[in-house]
Design a protein around this motif. Structure first.
Motif, PDB file in Angstrom:
ATOM      1  N   ALA A  54       0.828  -1.212   0.000  1.00 47.21           N
ATOM      2  CA  ALA A  54       0.000   0.000   0.000  1.00 47.21           C
ATOM      3  C   ALA A  54       0.859   1.258   0.000  1.00 47.21           C
ATOM      4  N   ALA A  55       1.945   1.246   0.764  1.00 49.00           N
ATOM      5  CA  ALA A  55       2.842   2.406   0.796  1.00 49.00           C
ATOM      6  C   ALA A  55       3.461   2.644  -0.580  1.00 49.00           C
ATOM      7  N   ASN A  56       3.866   1.567  -1.250  1.00 46.98           N
ATOM      8  CA  ASN A  56       4.423   1.698  -2.597  1.00 46.98           C
ATOM      9  C   ASN A  56       3.406   2.272  -3.566  1.00 46.98           C
ATOM     10  N   GLN A  57       2.189   1.773  -3.501  1.00 48.53           N
ATOM     11  CA  GLN A  57       1.141   2.262  -4.396  1.00 48.53           C
ATOM     12  C   GLN A  57       0.814   3.729  -4.108  1.00 48.53           C
ATOM     13  N   PHE A  58       0.778   4.099  -2.840  1.00 50.25           N
ATOM     14  CA  PHE A  58       0.506   5.478  -2.449  1.00 50.25           C
ATOM     15  C   PHE A  58       1.564   6.421  -3.030  1.00 50.25           C
ATOM     16  N   VAL A  59       2.819   6.053  -2.884  1.00 51.05           N
ATOM     17  CA  VAL A  59       3.907   6.885  -3.413  1.00 51.05           C
ATOM     18  C   VAL A  59       3.830   6.970  -4.934  1.00 51.05           C
ATOM     19  N   GLN A  60       3.542   5.860  -5.586  1.00 50.74           N
ATOM     20  CA  GLN A  60       3.419   5.868  -7.050  1.00 50.74           C
ATOM     21  C   GLN A  60       2.303   6.793  -7.507  1.00 50.74           C
ATOM     22  N   MET A  61       1.162   6.747  -6.829  1.00 54.90           N
ATOM     23  CA  MET A  61       0.034   7.591  -7.224  1.00 54.90           C
ATOM     24  C   MET A  61       0.315   9.068  -6.956  1.00 54.90           C
ATOM     25  N   LEU A  62       0.983   9.363  -5.834  1.00 57.14           N
ATOM     26  CA  LEU A  62       1.357  10.756  -5.577  1.00 57.14           C
ATOM     27  C   LEU A  62       2.341  11.256  -6.629  1.00 57.14           C
ATOM     28  N   SER A  63       3.303  10.425  -6.995  1.00 55.82           N
ATOM     29  CA  SER A  63       4.274  10.806  -8.031  1.00 55.82           C
ATOM     30  C   SER A  63       3.573  11.036  -9.357  1.00 55.82           C
ATOM     31  N   ARG A  64       2.643  10.165  -9.673  1.00 57.54           N
ATOM     32  CA  ARG A  64       1.893  10.314 -10.924  1.00 57.54           C
ATOM     33  C   ARG A  64       1.112  11.626 -10.924  1.00 57.54           C
ATOM     34  N   LEU A  65       0.468  11.918  -9.808  1.00 63.35           N
ATOM     35  CA  LEU A  65      -0.289  13.161  -9.683  1.00 63.35           C
ATOM     36  C   LEU A  65       0.628  14.375  -9.816  1.00 63.35           C
ATOM     37  N   VAL A  74       0.593  19.608  -4.731  1.00 64.50           N
ATOM     38  CA  VAL A  74       0.160  18.832  -3.566  1.00 64.50           C
ATOM     39  C   VAL A  74       0.972  19.286  -2.356  1.00 64.50           C
ATOM     40  N   ASP A  75       0.296  19.532  -1.246  1.00 65.46           N
ATOM     41  CA  ASP A  75       0.959  19.931  -0.004  1.00 65.46           C
ATOM     42  C   ASP A  75       1.499  18.682   0.688  1.00 65.46           C
ATOM     43  N   LEU A  76       2.698  18.259   0.288  1.00 61.69           N
ATOM     44  CA  LEU A  76       3.287  17.039   0.829  1.00 61.69           C
ATOM     45  C   LEU A  76       3.591  17.161   2.316  1.00 61.69           C
ATOM     46  N   ASP A  77       4.061  18.321   2.760  1.00 61.95           N
ATOM     47  CA  ASP A  77       4.344  18.495   4.189  1.00 61.95           C
ATOM     48  C   ASP A  77       3.073  18.327   5.020  1.00 61.95           C
ATOM     49  N   LEU A  79       0.364  16.720   4.094  1.00 60.79           N
ATOM     50  CA  LEU A  79      -0.063  15.333   3.957  1.00 60.79           C
ATOM     51  C   LEU A  79       0.715  14.426   4.903  1.00 60.79           C
ATOM     52  N   LEU A  80       2.024  14.594   4.952  1.00 62.63           N
ATOM     53  CA  LEU A  80       2.850  13.774   5.844  1.00 62.63           C
ATOM     54  C   LEU A  80       2.500  14.014   7.306  1.00 62.63           C
ATOM     55  N   ARG A  81       2.248  15.254   7.653  1.00 69.76           N
ATOM     56  CA  ARG A  81       1.855  15.589   9.024  1.00 69.76           C
ATOM     57  C   ARG A  81       0.528  14.906   9.373  1.00 69.76           C
ATOM     58  N   GLU A  82      -0.431  15.011   8.454  1.00 67.26           N
ATOM     59  CA  GLU A  82      -1.741  14.409   8.691  1.00 67.26           C
ATOM     60  C   GLU A  82      -1.649  12.880   8.751  1.00 67.26           C
ATOM     61  N   LEU A  83      -0.858  12.280   7.879  1.00 69.44           N
ATOM     62  CA  LEU A  83      -0.652  10.827   7.911  1.00 69.44           C
ATOM     63  C   LEU A  83      -0.053  10.395   9.242  1.00 69.44           C
ATOM     64  N   SER A  84       0.932  11.150   9.711  1.00 65.42           N
ATOM     65  CA  SER A  84       1.584  10.838  10.983  1.00 65.42           C
ATOM     66  C   SER A  84       0.585  10.932  12.138  1.00 65.42           C
ATOM     67  N   GLU A  85      -0.191  12.000  12.153  1.00 60.94           N
ATOM     68  CA  GLU A  85      -1.181  12.173  13.216  1.00 60.94           C
ATOM     69  C   GLU A  85      -2.222  11.059  13.192  1.00 60.94           C
ATOM     70  N   GLU A  86      -2.698  10.717  12.004  1.00 63.09           N
ATOM     71  CA  GLU A  86      -3.717   9.672  11.879  1.00 63.09           C
ATOM     72  C   GLU A  86      -3.161   8.320  12.298  1.00 63.09           C
ATOM     73  N   ALA A  87      -1.956   8.000  11.858  1.00 56.39           N
ATOM     74  CA  ALA A  87      -1.350   6.716  12.216  1.00 56.39           C
ATOM     75  C   ALA A  87      -1.121   6.630  13.724  1.00 56.39           C
ATOM     76  N   GLN A  88      -0.678   7.735  14.339  1.00 60.00           N
ATOM     77  CA  GLN A  88      -0.443   7.726  15.781  1.00 60.00           C
ATOM     78  C   GLN A  88      -1.752   7.617  16.553  1.00 60.00           C
ATOM     79  N   SER A  89      -2.813   8.236  16.074  1.00 62.65           N
ATOM     80  CA  SER A  89      -4.090   8.129  16.782  1.00 62.65           C
ATOM     81  C   SER A  89      -4.641   6.712  16.666  1.00 62.65           C
ATOM     82  N   ASN A  90      -4.332   6.021  15.570  1.00 61.38           N
ATOM     83  CA  ASN A  90      -4.788   4.642  15.393  1.00 61.38           C
ATOM     84  C   ASN A  90      -3.989   3.661  16.219  1.00 61.38           C
TER      85      ASN A  90
END
Length: 96
Positions: A54-65, A74-77, A79-90
């Motif tokens: 899933a991580a590989n596919q996510f990176v590929q799709m972001l690169s394609r975009l 795309v606001d990568l910073d 996105l990364l912050r939000e991903l980190s927060e979501e993963a930590q809350s989970n």
């Protein structure tokens, strides 16, 4: 994409692929041998593979975009912050 983790027993960092089904120590810390996810051993290997895929596919799709001439950036910073927060809350939620 390589996903790193830290063993809670010995504190050493390792790649999830180092504990996957193709590794020398499936389901165990490659350094101290600590067994991971005792209660989830049956699904650990599948989950490791799925997370890396899933991580590989996510990176590929972001690169394609990013490579498209979209007229936006795309606001990568953010996105990364939000991903980190979501993963930590989970982390505090039980696995389903």
């Amino acid at each position: 994409m390589r996903i790193e983790a830290t063993c809670e027993q010995c504190g050493r960092r390792f790649l999830l692929s180092q504990i996957g089904p193709e590794s020398e120590t499936p389901g165990r810390c490659p350094f101290c041998g600590h067994r991971f996810a005792r209660h989830y051993a049956g699904v650990l290997m599948e989950t490791v593979e799925n997370a890396e895929r899933a991580a590989n596919q996510f990176v590929q799709m972001l690169s394609r975009l990013q490579n498209m001439e979209t007229g936006f950036r795309v606001d990568l910073d953010g996105l990364l912050r939000e991903l980190s927060e979501e993963a930590q809350s989970n982390e505090q939620r039980p696995a389903s």
